[in-house]
Design a protein around this motif. Structure first.
Motif: not given
Length: 592
Positions: A529-557
């Protein structure tokens, strides 16, 4: 006299019993709330229909005592509801639950005083045709009740925190009970249900336990409430002119806490003399039957619903999950390294079981994905360990994939409390399983996955039956290829995990294999249902520093962006990675 049905409806439970004329119990059970003030006429009829379906015998006479049944109008509604379900019954007598409770403890015409202390409390007395009562005013006057003790305890922990800025011993006990981390978190748990008497009363056993163990504030609460309840007994005795009366105690507080009983009796001695003060253990429904004139003091106990019947025993005897594991004999004689090696080696059977069911798992994953792609939902249903595994997987969907909590839901036998406290007996309730699916609004667009290691749990199978009736897609997940056939399952996965290291402990291999299958069902559906791209979670909830940093790394990658550009895009969309990716894929986002 024929078969007799006794029904006792209270603020938390409705209990019923069917007796043969000779005194043999032929059926008995328990339903939900039975207070006439809390139920519509339609709900009363539904309650009685549920009893009739379970009793499965013709009834000639019915005695019923219900909380809140005070006025003639309420009695008429109750009687008409009963007669609509049992029109063939010759005799129906209805009364307030206090009258049936009195009949439990005293013979017809016998004077005495009855003290009720359960979720609520009440005191009634009888002498020479005259009845008197004190208490029984609900939230406004139920001294010595579970509700009052629970509420006093809740209020006390916050008072003590205001005074000391420390969580008291009682407060810590409440946090353990509710699996909460602090009093603010606990408040958010309590307030939405604060108006429910049974919810507040559920804290009373904790206060009683702490009081029994010597915790000062808890003892003060319980002692005061016991004294106030004793005062009501004194009032009734004086009004009736009863000297040295017999006093009967009924209700969950007396029946389940000898500490509270002893404390109450001690307080009562300070207020009046009595010839006897005893806890009445006669079942409530029998009191309702005695309203019909049935006076047998002794009845036979039936083993129905205590042990499995012959068919159920045969199914359990064939179940892999109940077998003994020859590889784990004499566990207590093994060294810790040997036990560790044994646990590791047994996990190979989990992988083998999954591989043997590869086709069935793939079919179930495809069906689940299709349901969710079309706007349906996934419901896990289970009891005990199986239910907790379903709840765990469902609870991970919103934080992992940023989907609505409604998309993947768990129906747990016994409700939320059963997640951290054992309520395994509820798994035997077919009625509750069936009703749970209806109450949760399952529709024909949804998928219902029944999880039961043995493949025979009545709560789960009845839930699947309800889902099938509605037209939902149904899946049975078990760890017992020898289970009885289930006509309500469209799909089935029977994992051959084999006997457990500790016989019957299905939280071990069966639990591991079950969780892996649930991981696959939900995760594959999220991928489809489109919640994953490649092998990465792309529908994250940015509620913590860890998840915001993960979003940043995924987008850059994914798009080869530098950090500053990626941060700018994420900030523009409130750090919602999926929204940024959507714009990039559509060509709407500007880079640099």
């Amino acid at each position: 006299m024929g078969r007799l049905l006794g029904i006792e409806g209270g603020g938390t439970h409705t209990r019923w019993m069917v007796l043969e004329e000779q005194g043999e119990i032929v059926a008995k059970g328990s339903e939900g709330v039975g207070n006439v003030h809390l139920l519509t006429t339609r709900e009363l009829v539904s309650l009685f229909q549920s009893i009739k379906e379970k009793a499965r015998v013709e009834i000639e006479q019915i005695g019923a005592g219900f909380a809140g049944c005070h006025s003639e109008k309420e009695k008429q509604i109750l009687e008409e509801s009963i007669r609509s379900v049992w029109p063939e019954s010759i005799k129906v007598i209805v009364a307030e639950d206090t009258r049936t409770a009195y009949a439990r403890a005293f013979e017809p015409g016998q004077e005495g005083i009855l003290v009720i202390a359960g979720t609520g409390s009440n005191v009634i007395g009888y002498k020479a045709g005259i009845w008197e009562k004190a208490g029984g005013w609900g939230q406004l006057g139920d001294p010595g009740s579970g509700y009052r003790i629970g509420r006093e305890g809740l209020e006390r922990i916050y008072l003590e925190y205001d005074l000391t800025k420390n969580v008291s011993a009682l407060g810590q006990a409440f946090l353990r009970h509710s699996c909460r981390n602090d009093l603010d978190d606990f408040l958010s748990y309590v307030l939405p249900s604060f108006g429910k008497k049974d919810f507040i009363a559920s804290f009373a056993p904790i206060v009683l336990s702490m009081a029994e163990n010597g915790e000062e504030s808890s003892f003060e609460i319980v002692n005061r409430e016991a004294s106030m309840l004793g005062l009501r007994v004194q009032i009734v005795a004086r009004r009736l002119g009863l000297n040295n009366p017999r006093i009967a105690l009924v209700g969950g507080l007396f029946e389940n806490s000898s500490f509270y009983t002893t404390l109450f009796q001690s307080q009562l001695k300070k207020l009046l003399s009595f010839s006897e003060c005893f806890v009445c253990t006669t079942p409530g429904p029998l009191g309702a039957i005695r309203l019909l004139g049935y006076a047998a003091p002794v009845y036979q106990r039936s083993m129905e619903n205590v042990l499995p019947d012959k068919t159920q025993r045969e199914a359990l005897d064939r179940s892999m999950t109940e077998e003994r594991n020859p590889r784990s004999a004499a566990l207590e004689k093994k060294s810790i390294p040997e036990l560790v090696d044994l646990f590791i080696s047994e996990e190979t059977f989990v992988q083998q079981a999954l591989e043997k069911c590869r086709r069935e798992i793939a079919e179930a994953a495809a069906a689940t994905s299709s349901i969710l792609e079309k706007g349906g939902r996934l419901f896990y249903v289970g009891a005990g360990t199986s239910g907790r595994l379903g709840a765990l997987d469902a609870s991970e969907m919103p934080p992992t994939f940023n989907v609505s909590p409604e998309l993947v839901q768990a129906i747990m036998a016994g409700g939320a409390d059963a997640l951290w406290r054992s309520m395994e007996g509820i798994e035997d309730s077919s009625t509750e399983g069936f009703k749970s699916v209806l109450n949760r609004g399952v529709s024909s667009k949804d998928m219902v996955c029944g999880i039961t290691a043995s493949g025979r749990t009545p709560f789960v199978l009845s839930a699947l039956q309800a889902a099938k009736t509605i037209g939902a897609k149904t899946l049975l997940l078990s760890c017992n290829p020898s289970r009885p056939p289930c006509p309500f399952a469209d799909l089935a996965i029977d994992l051959p995990t084999g006997p457990e290291i500790i016989a019957g402990s299905t939280r071990l291999k069966a639990g591991t294999a079950t969780k892996i299958v649930l991981n696959m069902l939900s995760t594959i559906a999220m991928i489809r249902t489109g919640k994953v791209k490649d092998n990465l979670m792309i529908n994250l909830q940015p509620k913590s520093m860890k998840l915001r940093y993960r979003s940043l790394r995924i987008l850059m990658h994914l798009y080869g962006l530098d950090e500053s550009t990626a941060i700018a895009l994420l900030e523009k969309k409130g750090w919602l990675l999926a929204a940024v990716i959507s714009e990039l894929e559509s060509g709407k986002a500007r880079l640099g």
